[in-house]
Write an enzyme that holds these catalytic residues in place. Sequence first.
Site, PDB file in Angstrom:
ATOM      1  N   LYS A 146       4.339  -9.569   7.349  1.00  0.00           N
ATOM      2  CA  LYS A 146       3.373  -9.235   6.191  1.00  0.00           C
ATOM      3  C   LYS A 146       1.823  -9.755   6.659  1.00  0.00           C
ATOM      4  O   LYS A 146       1.421  -8.891   7.302  1.00  0.00           O
ATOM      5  CB  LYS A 146       4.128 -10.156   5.066  1.00  0.00           C
ATOM      6  CG  LYS A 146       5.633  -9.568   4.821  1.00  0.00           C
ATOM      7  CD  LYS A 146       6.052  -9.611   3.267  1.00  0.00           C
ATOM      8  CE  LYS A 146       7.491  -9.322   3.092  1.00  0.00           C
ATOM      9  NZ  LYS A 146       7.765  -7.790   3.718  1.00  0.00           N
ATOM     10  N   THR A 150       7.902 -14.800   7.901  1.00  0.00           N
ATOM     11  CA  THR A 150       8.121 -13.656   8.516  1.00  0.00           C
ATOM     12  C   THR A 150       6.741 -13.105   9.353  1.00  0.00           C
ATOM     13  O   THR A 150       5.764 -13.864   9.093  1.00  0.00           O
ATOM     14  CB  THR A 150       8.028 -12.353   7.281  1.00  0.00           C
ATOM     15  OG1 THR A 150       8.235 -11.150   7.979  1.00  0.00           O
ATOM     16  CG2 THR A 150       6.842 -12.309   6.430  1.00  0.00           C
ATOM     17  N   SER A 186      20.462 -22.342  -5.759  1.00  0.00           N
ATOM     18  CA  SER A 186      19.463 -20.876  -5.416  1.00  0.00           C
ATOM     19  C   SER A 186      18.449 -20.520  -6.749  1.00  0.00           C
ATOM     20  O   SER A 186      18.955 -20.621  -7.871  1.00  0.00           O
ATOM     21  CB  SER A 186      20.241 -19.992  -4.995  1.00  0.00           C
ATOM     22  OG  SER A 186      19.490 -18.666  -4.993  1.00  0.00           O
ATOM     23  N   HIS A 195       5.769 -14.859   1.567  1.00  0.00           N
ATOM     24  CA  HIS A 195       4.559 -14.176   1.139  1.00  0.00           C
ATOM     25  C   HIS A 195       3.287 -15.133   1.084  1.00  0.00           C
ATOM     26  O   HIS A 195       2.603 -15.149   0.115  1.00  0.00           O
ATOM     27  CB  HIS A 195       4.872 -13.587  -0.463  1.00  0.00           C
ATOM     28  CG  HIS A 195       5.759 -12.453  -0.460  1.00  0.00           C
ATOM     29  ND1 HIS A 195       5.234 -11.130   0.006  1.00  0.00           N
ATOM     30  CD2 HIS A 195       7.036 -12.631  -0.804  1.00  0.00           C
ATOM     31  CE1 HIS A 195       6.486 -10.589   0.116  1.00  0.00           C
ATOM     32  NE2 HIS A 195       7.485 -11.036  -0.269  1.00  0.00           N
ATOM     33  N   ARG A 241      13.930   6.142  -6.054  1.00  0.00           N
ATOM     34  CA  ARG A 241      13.094   5.648  -5.195  1.00  0.00           C
ATOM     35  C   ARG A 241      12.644   6.737  -4.243  1.00  0.00           C
ATOM     36  O   ARG A 241      13.359   7.518  -3.467  1.00  0.00           O
ATOM     37  CB  ARG A 241      13.542   4.204  -4.130  1.00  0.00           C
ATOM     38  CG  ARG A 241      13.907   3.222  -4.921  1.00  0.00           C
ATOM     39  CD  ARG A 241      14.489   2.276  -3.943  1.00  0.00           C
ATOM     40  NE  ARG A 241      14.591   0.921  -4.700  1.00  0.00           N
ATOM     41  CZ  ARG A 241      15.604   0.018  -3.998  1.00  0.00           C
ATOM     42  NH1 ARG A 241      16.472   0.307  -3.013  1.00  0.00           N
ATOM     43  NH2 ARG A 241      15.726  -1.146  -4.646  1.00  0.00           N
TER      44      ARG A 241
HETATM   45  N1  PLP Z   1      11.736 -12.892   1.735  1.00  0.00           N
HETATM   46  C1  PLP Z   1      10.930 -12.433   0.627  1.00  0.00           C
HETATM   47  C2  PLP Z   1      10.807 -13.389  -0.266  1.00  0.00           C
HETATM   48  C3  PLP Z   1      10.583 -11.002   0.669  1.00  0.00           C
HETATM   49  O1  PLP Z   1       9.849 -10.593  -0.309  1.00  0.00           O
HETATM   50  C4  PLP Z   1      10.781 -10.448   2.048  1.00  0.00           C
HETATM   51  C5  PLP Z   1      10.482  -9.044   2.095  1.00  0.00           C
HETATM   52  O2  PLP Z   1       9.857  -8.254   1.263  1.00  0.00           O
HETATM   53  C6  PLP Z   1      11.737 -10.666   2.929  1.00  0.00           C
HETATM   54  C7  PLP Z   1      12.123 -12.208   2.862  1.00  0.00           C
HETATM   55  C8  PLP Z   1      12.269 -10.085   3.832  1.00  0.00           C
HETATM   56  O3  PLP Z   1      11.172 -10.174   5.024  1.00  0.00           O
HETATM   57  P1  PLP Z   1      10.872  -9.211   6.331  1.00  0.00           P
HETATM   58  O4  PLP Z   1      10.086  -8.005   5.685  1.00  0.00           O
HETATM   59  O5  PLP Z   1      10.282  -9.726   7.136  1.00  0.00           O
HETATM   60  O6  PLP Z   1      12.343  -8.696   6.554  1.00  0.00           O
END
Ligand code: PLP
Length: 397
Positions: free
Chosen positions: A240, A237, A129, A209, A21
């Site tokens: 984003k 979140t 899950s 998302h 990466r």
């Molecule tokens: N959940 C999913 C599906 C994610 O893709 C991500 C991060 O990309 C997170 C949670 C974590 O979110 P945060 O960027 O706010 O830590």
Amino acid sequence: MDYKDFFAEKLEALRAEGNYREFIEISRQAGQFPLATQMKAPSSKSVVVWCSNDYLGMGQMRAVCEAMMKGIDRTDTCLDADAEANHLAADLAEHHQKEDAVLFTSGYLSNYEVLKTLGRQLPDCVILSDERNHASMIEGIRASGAKKRIWRHNDVADLESHLSRLAPNQAKIIAFESVYSMDGDVAPIPEICDVAERFGALTYVDEVHAVGMYGNHGAGIAEQLNCMDRLDIIEGTLAKAYGIVGGYVTASRTICEFIRQHVPDNTEVFSLPTGASAAARVSLRHLRWSTYERKRQRQAVRDLRQKLDAAGIPHIENPSHIVPVIVGDPVKCKALTDALLFDYGIYVQPINYPTVPRGTERLRINPGPLHTKDQATELVNALSTLWRQLGLSCQAA
Ligand code: PLP
């Protein structure tokens, strides 16, 4: 043990398989998103960013930036429980039509801490899950020590079959995402709620998302499908589409209070710096009532997909804003994104294993309201040239 050799050899192996990466240094240009400046030699230059998770460009909205600066002026930069964070939590609860919300310093932490806590505290709990769940959920479930059942991705019949083998009174949590970040596909939430209700399971959905982008007020896919009230816990979140930082869960007052009382780690995880809370409130309020950004984002997605089709560049169909372009080879994926960056001034991050399964290495392109049609044309032209140079297969236009 020779630790130095161990770490160096592992890093070398990652480089050899093309999965190393690289964290490139680019700085956003204030007020010019999606433009950024690539800082490293040979000389700094402007690049167009196509992979930002600031999906709607809210991180540069004047009112949002001012709210952050005023928040800092009012208090300081520290992370401390304060009134602004409480107001934000109340706004988020209202947004998702829930009684309460708990803030965390990131979306990652909200998934990790909440699933860990619930899985530990509910007696003899089983967490079901989805097999494509994000690492934050997987790690939280693991840390909880609860029993885990993995159901096939978005396959409600498989979920049902797992549920049918559990005792009726056993504590169960179904954990899944609404929009899956790597394929951009969407969960059948109402059908999941149907089986959850039938088998007495709690539902936990990650809308990371989706928040800000789906539903009439941007509360996510559950709002779009009119089923927010059927979900027990909605996680999201602020980092984003809202363009700030932080994560949260919304749920009933009892569940939120239970989480506050039982999360084992430092209680400061439940807050954000005042500036971040204040900015998030402005961003949230804006996206609740403005449909402009969502409409423009959809247009940009449609436009890019049409151009990719015309150029014969294969991309995964899905109903979301995420456009995955499959390369299928880690070395070529990296070569492609390097050439885009260095030769064409276009930044798209390569997505390789372990983020996606081997053989499905890809570009994850996020068109947003601030991308222009000309920028999309330049991206697809560059991709077409490189696609042929790297001998990647095209699909019939
Ligand atoms: N959940 C999913 C599906 C994610 O893709 C991500 C991060 O990309 C997170 C949670 C974590 O979110 P945060 O960027 O706010 O830590």
